[in-house]
Design a protein around this motif. Sequence first.
Motif: not given
Length: 188
Positions: A110, A108, A162, A141, A102
């Motif tokens: 995904v 992060l 998220t 994410l 980030t």
Amino acid sequence: MVAGAAGGVLAVAMLVQVVREHPVLTVVVTGLVLAAGGVWAYLRWSAMNRLMSYERDVAVTDHMSGPDFERYVARLLRDSGCRGVRVSGGAGDMGADVTARTPGGRRLVVQCKRYAGNLSSPDVQRFAGTARDIHGADIALLVTTGRPTGPALQIARRCRITLVDRPALARWVATGVAPEVLDDRARR
């Protein structure tokens, strides 16, 4: 070098003589050159604008393959300030389709799910089982073109994942504003 300078001076002198002897022709040629330049600039701007509109329309994802969608999400992450964005999806990725840092430096991970229908609880559970323990995610994410079911939302909340569903993805794509979880610069 002297010959080049002399040639340049001679070319300028000839141009000045043509302009003096043919002012109307000079105006017409200058106008045509400027018009052609304007048309070229407009066509280039128009093509870039169409491409940007296309990229900013979430419906474009409906016809993408899974790998294309992963690369699309990676571009969104780069545009949102993430660094070290890497697409690693495919067989054996163990739930990490894209990894990045980030803007604030957090890891992060995904998972990308290009679905036309619903995102189910088992999809979220599988990602929850690998995101942090195997991939070391600070932020997990899950980006989907589908809509998460109620149980999927509950699992995501409990596992601190998220979810970016189709409406949230559309906002991200249209506005360029990433999900809040990616803007961690103020928290560091």
